[in-house]
Design a protein around this motif. Sequence first.
Motif, PDB file in Angstrom:
ATOM      1  N   VAL A 204      -2.098 -21.286  20.093  1.00 44.97           N
ATOM      2  CA  VAL A 204      -0.680 -21.198  19.750  1.00 44.97           C
ATOM      3  C   VAL A 204      -0.153 -22.544  19.266  1.00 44.97           C
ATOM      4  O   VAL A 204       0.696 -22.612  18.360  1.00 44.97           O
ATOM      5  CB  VAL A 204       0.147 -20.679  20.947  1.00 44.97           C
ATOM      6  CG1 VAL A 204       0.109 -21.663  22.126  1.00 44.97           C
ATOM      7  CG2 VAL A 204       1.582 -20.387  20.533  1.00 44.97           C
ATOM      8  N   ILE A 205      -0.662 -23.648  19.826  1.00 47.54           N
ATOM      9  CA  ILE A 205      -0.245 -24.979  19.386  1.00 47.54           C
ATOM     10  C   ILE A 205      -0.859 -25.306  18.020  1.00 47.54           C
ATOM     11  O   ILE A 205      -0.207 -25.908  17.162  1.00 47.54           O
ATOM     12  CB  ILE A 205      -0.637 -26.050  20.421  1.00 47.54           C
ATOM     13  CG1 ILE A 205      -0.031 -25.722  21.786  1.00 47.54           C
ATOM     14  CG2 ILE A 205      -0.183 -27.430  19.959  1.00 47.54           C
ATOM     15  CD1 ILE A 205       1.476 -25.683  21.803  1.00 47.54           C
ATOM     16  N   ILE A 206      -2.100 -24.899  17.828  1.00 51.45           N
ATOM     17  CA  ILE A 206      -2.746 -25.102  16.525  1.00 51.45           C
ATOM     18  C   ILE A 206      -1.945 -24.411  15.425  1.00 51.45           C
ATOM     19  O   ILE A 206      -1.733 -24.973  14.344  1.00 51.45           O
ATOM     20  CB  ILE A 206      -4.194 -24.586  16.563  1.00 51.45           C
ATOM     21  CG1 ILE A 206      -5.051 -25.469  17.481  1.00 51.45           C
ATOM     22  CG2 ILE A 206      -4.793 -24.545  15.157  1.00 51.45           C
ATOM     23  CD1 ILE A 206      -6.461 -24.969  17.681  1.00 51.45           C
ATOM     24  N   GLN A 207      -1.481 -23.213  15.714  1.00 51.97           N
ATOM     25  CA  GLN A 207      -0.661 -22.500  14.732  1.00 51.97           C
ATOM     26  C   GLN A 207       0.636 -23.256  14.459  1.00 51.97           C
ATOM     27  O   GLN A 207       1.088 -23.345  13.307  1.00 51.97           O
ATOM     28  CB  GLN A 207      -0.352 -21.094  15.236  1.00 51.97           C
ATOM     29  CG  GLN A 207       0.452 -20.261  14.235  1.00 51.97           C
ATOM     30  CD  GLN A 207       0.708 -18.849  14.740  1.00 51.97           C
ATOM     31  OE1 GLN A 207       0.382 -18.507  15.867  1.00 51.97           O
ATOM     32  NE2 GLN A 207       1.293 -18.013  13.888  1.00 51.97           N
ATOM     33  N   GLN A 208       1.235 -23.829  15.498  1.00 57.92           N
ATOM     34  CA  GLN A 208       2.469 -24.589  15.312  1.00 57.92           C
ATOM     35  C   GLN A 208       2.226 -25.839  14.477  1.00 57.92           C
ATOM     36  O   GLN A 208       3.049 -26.190  13.620  1.00 57.92           O
ATOM     37  CB  GLN A 208       3.062 -24.968  16.670  1.00 57.92           C
ATOM     38  CG  GLN A 208       4.431 -25.626  16.555  1.00 57.92           C
ATOM     39  CD  GLN A 208       5.079 -25.857  17.912  1.00 57.92           C
ATOM     40  OE1 GLN A 208       4.588 -25.411  18.944  1.00 57.92           O
ATOM     41  NE2 GLN A 208       6.194 -26.583  17.911  1.00 57.92           N
ATOM     42  N   ILE A 209       1.097 -26.508  14.704  1.00 59.14           N
ATOM     43  CA  ILE A 209       0.760 -27.682  13.892  1.00 59.14           C
ATOM     44  C   ILE A 209       0.590 -27.271  12.432  1.00 59.14           C
ATOM     45  O   ILE A 209       1.058 -27.964  11.511  1.00 59.14           O
ATOM     46  CB  ILE A 209      -0.525 -28.353  14.413  1.00 59.14           C
ATOM     47  CG1 ILE A 209      -0.340 -28.878  15.843  1.00 59.14           C
ATOM     48  CG2 ILE A 209      -0.957 -29.492  13.478  1.00 59.14           C
ATOM     49  CD1 ILE A 209       0.664 -29.983  15.991  1.00 59.14           C
ATOM     50  N   GLY A 210      -0.044 -26.124  12.198  1.00 57.10           N
ATOM     51  CA  GLY A 210      -0.201 -25.626  10.832  1.00 57.10           C
ATOM     52  C   GLY A 210       1.133 -25.330  10.175  1.00 57.10           C
ATOM     53  O   GLY A 210       1.348 -25.667   8.995  1.00 57.10           O
TER      54      GLY A 210
END
Length: 250
Positions: A184-190
């Motif tokens: 979920v954090i990786i998606q936010q960074i993207g």
Amino acid sequence: MLDVSSSVPREPATGSAADVVLSVENLEAWYGESHVLHGINFNVREGEVVTLLGRNGAGKTTTLKSVMGIITKRAGSVRFLGKEIIRTSSDKIARQGIAICPEERGIFSSLDVRENLLLPPTVRPGGLPLDQIFELFPNLKERLTSQGTKLSGGEQQMLAIARILRTGARFLMLDEPTEGLAPVIIQQIGNTIARLKSQGFTILLVEQNFRWASTVADRFYIVEHGKVIDGFASAELPANMDKLHTYLGV
């Protein structure tokens, strides 16, 4: 595909030389007596997200540090906005509008989020004010008085990126921004990278997770043994999956 038979990759079919923000040619670098980069060649055009892919130890992080001037024993050519910076110190490179977000993030554990955000100096006009940073990273607004040691890995990564956005830099180098983070954090960074691109930032990524990188990057370069050995545009990914598996061992 890039023509790797020459020491300098050909220009991509799209864009023009006038669009090139960063041009790296025959870049070599050393850690002491250890010769790490052996003639790196690539370029980044204005408004692009470009990713350096490769196995651990290939020379990707060393490339970022060499561009930034953190590694001082280097040779070749690094041109930023048409100006040669290979012999320029890292503090002067920063003042030209380049910022690096290191893999280790560099959060000061004894300082709270606000203090970490405000610590780096403004090097150029145009840095994002805190209200815009909190729009990108609402978690940070909620943790303003929390010490660095109290932040999760994802929150530390957000803080590390947010910190350089304040400085006024428009060319961002992000080293492994998704390493060790929850999906979920990786998606936010993207999502953040996509928003920064839409606001005119130019971004150079080092990344192991090429599947995630494929969702944000315009172009890719493959680094192996201190050299760029291949490269392609995002649209060419499907045709190059077999090569990627070979290059990256995935």
